[in-house]
Design an enzyme around this catalytic site. Structure first.
Site, PDB file in Angstrom:
ATOM      1  N   SER A   1     -15.411  10.731  82.610  1.00 60.06           N
ATOM      2  CA  SER A   1     -15.595  10.960  81.174  1.00 60.06           C
ATOM      3  C   SER A   1     -16.582   9.914  80.694  1.00 60.06           C
ATOM      4  O   SER A   1     -16.310   8.718  80.766  1.00 60.06           O
ATOM      5  CB  SER A   1     -14.271  10.822  80.421  1.00 60.06           C
ATOM      6  OG  SER A   1     -14.510  10.849  79.031  1.00 60.06           O
ATOM      7  N   ARG A   2     -17.748  10.361  80.229  1.00 62.07           N
ATOM      8  CA  ARG A   2     -18.775   9.395  79.830  1.00 62.07           C
ATOM      9  C   ARG A   2     -18.477   8.758  78.476  1.00 62.07           C
ATOM     10  O   ARG A   2     -19.159   7.842  78.060  1.00 62.07           O
ATOM     11  CB  ARG A   2     -20.156  10.066  79.827  1.00 62.07           C
ATOM     12  CG  ARG A   2     -20.541  10.523  81.229  1.00 62.07           C
ATOM     13  CD  ARG A   2     -21.963  11.027  81.342  1.00 62.07           C
ATOM     14  NE  ARG A   2     -22.169  11.585  82.668  1.00 62.07           N
ATOM     15  CZ  ARG A   2     -22.134  12.864  82.977  1.00 62.07           C
ATOM     16  NH1 ARG A   2     -21.884  13.753  82.034  1.00 62.07           N
ATOM     17  NH2 ARG A   2     -22.332  13.286  84.201  1.00 62.07           N
TER      18      ARG A   2
END
Length: 501
Positions: free
Chosen positions: A365-366
């Protein structure tokens, strides 16, 4: 009055006059084939403009897609077999729009917003255009609010925030839709409105999902948009844009919405079919050259708006199906590059019984911990690293004869953490319950529990807390933090529960 003044007055009158009527544009059908028509005579029609085809059996809607010098290519939004060559086509001057509003919650509709559930017509608050320019940088705010999925492995290691675009990717039958449906079910008591878009799915499968949402009490908070496998390819092409437009209604109202696109692989197939029928030049794997833009202009519409612009959000969970785990194929790499991270589900883990079959190494998850509550951040900080190290050690341990104590301890804890993150279908867990069981796992309170007993321990511990120390769960739920006093109480409760086992 002299002639100059008269001319001047006439000029003023003419320049101020407004034309109230629009000349009706008409053309004729040149060719009909597989849901696509070619039309002559519509010289000033616009892209995505709604057209009306006047047939002997009534009027049928179409949408202009190809604007050529000699003719116009359009996709038919209805029964194309009723259209004959020579039928009259009229331009409406309107861009294709879908009805939107609160009344759509709890309903099953087609991509044109027409009811499919037999519950009667739906009153729309307004119409939103199918295609819309994504919110600009100035209107956006960075993602900072958690959107809990209810799935321990995701909320702990791959958190999703409101306004994020998180891809769910994997082979067929590995639980991609289950993750999306779990997330929708988990929003039933929250302020997040959900839109589930079924693209090219079997109707029997969609009926099962709708029945499950109704059974779990989540349908009243959800809009289901269906373009089934038996519908024309044009419906599959416009379905995700229709779902997005319905979600944007809530975002514009300052609310939070979640839209699931299941799945964009089929969406790309439908667009390829339509494009080839319209004789657009095929490129790689026969997809048209703008297939990247097809998905980017859809997913970029997901956003978290700043308070000055209403503060609403639209979160997107696109699903992509891979072939034999090939995430480097054309469409998967396109969508990976557009989204803010991906949840990769691995077939091998799925068949081993690890569900959700989350590959920790390839999932990311950026947005990261910005989308987590303080309590979850505190307990899950080293969970991802511990699990990744365990997976690597487990491979080498198969070939090793003697292992040192530290390695054995790490392997044993990794087994228990893996068991702890397993979860049943359609059974999302509240965040406060996730926090207390992950706290126990990460801090070694499960090291003496047999791996096969972990699930029983978890159920028993939650019941014990609700009965004896409900204040712990209440504190975490309200403050969204694991404060020192609450942590001390949790530590005592965990040790106390382990003593009575």
């Amino acid at each position: 009055m002299d002639s100059k003044k008269i001319i001047e007055e006439l000029r003023k009158e003419i320049s101020g006059a407004k034309l109230e009527t629009r000349a009706e544009q008409t053309g004729n059908v040149l060719l009909v084939k597989d849901g696509v028509i070619r039309i002559s005579g519509l010289y000033s029609v616009g892209a995505l403009e709604m057209l009306t085809v006047r047939t002997s059996e009534g009027e049928i809607s179409a949408m202009a897609l190809n604007l050529g010098a000699e003719d116009v290519g359009a996709i038919v939004l209805g029964d194309w077999e009723k259209i004959k060559e020579g039928d009259e086509v009229v331009g409406t001057g309107k861009i294709l729009s879908v009805p939107v509003g609160k009344a759509f919650l709890g309903r099953v509709v087609n991509p044109l917003g027409e009811s499919l559930d037999g519950k009667g017509p739906i009153h729309a608050d307004r119409y939103n255009q199918l295609e819309r320019i994504a919110p600009g940088v100035i209107t956006r705010k960075s993602v900072d609010t958690s959107l809990a999925t209810g799935i321990k492995a995701i909320d702990a290691m791959i958190p999703i925030g409101r306004g994020q675009r998180e891809l769910i990717i994997g082979d067929r039958q590995v639980g991609k839709t289950a993750i999306a449906v779990d997330t929708i079910i988990n929003q039933k008591n929250s302020d997040v409105k959900s839109i589930y878009v079924a693209i090219g799915q079997k109707l029997s499968r969609v009926v099962k999902i709708v029945a499950e949402l109704e059974k779990r009490g989540a349908l009243d908070n959800t809009i289901v948009v269906v373009a089934s496998a038996s519908d024309p390819a044009a419906y599959s092409y416009i379905a995700p844009y229709a779902g997005c437009a319905m979600g944007e209604y809530f975002m514009d109202e300052g609310q939070d919405a979640l839209v699931v696109y299941d799945d964009l692989s089929r969406h790309a197939w439908a667009y390829r079919q339509v494009s080839l029928l319209l004789e657009r030049s095929p490129g790689r794997e026969a997809y048209p050259g703008d297939v990247f833009y097809l998905h980017s202009r859809l997913l970029e519409r997901a956003a978290k708006l700043s308070k000055e612009y209403g503060g609403g959000s639209l979160t997107a969970l696109p699903i992509i199906e891979t072939q034999a785990g090939d995430i480097s194929a054309y469409i998967p790499t396109n969508v990976i590059s557009i989204t803010d991270g991906q949840i990769y589900l691995e077939p091998e883990l799925f068949y081993q019984g690890t569900r959700p079959a989350l590959n920790v190494g390839l999932s990311v998850s950026r947005v990261g911990s910005a989308a987590q509550t303080k309590a979850m951040k505190k307990v899950a900080g080293k969970l991802r690293l511990d699990l990744a190290q365990y997976r690597e050690l487990a491979v080498f341990a198969q070939f090793a004869q003697d292992l040192d104590e530290a390695t054995k301890k790490q392997l044993e804890r990794g087994k228990r953490l893996t068991e702890l993150l397993k979860q049943g279908l359609y059974a999302p867990v509240p965040v406060e319950e996730q926090v207390v069981v992950l706290y126990a796992g990460v801090n070694g309170y499960l090291d003496n529990i047999a791996p096969e007993k972990i699930h029983d321990w978890e159920e028993g511990f939650i019941e014990y807390l609700k009965r004896q120390n409900n204040k712990i769960l209440e504190n975490i739920r309200i403050s969204k933090n694991l404060e020192e006093d609450t942590e001390n109480m949790l530590k005592e409760a965990t040790e106390g529960y382990n003593k009575i086992l």
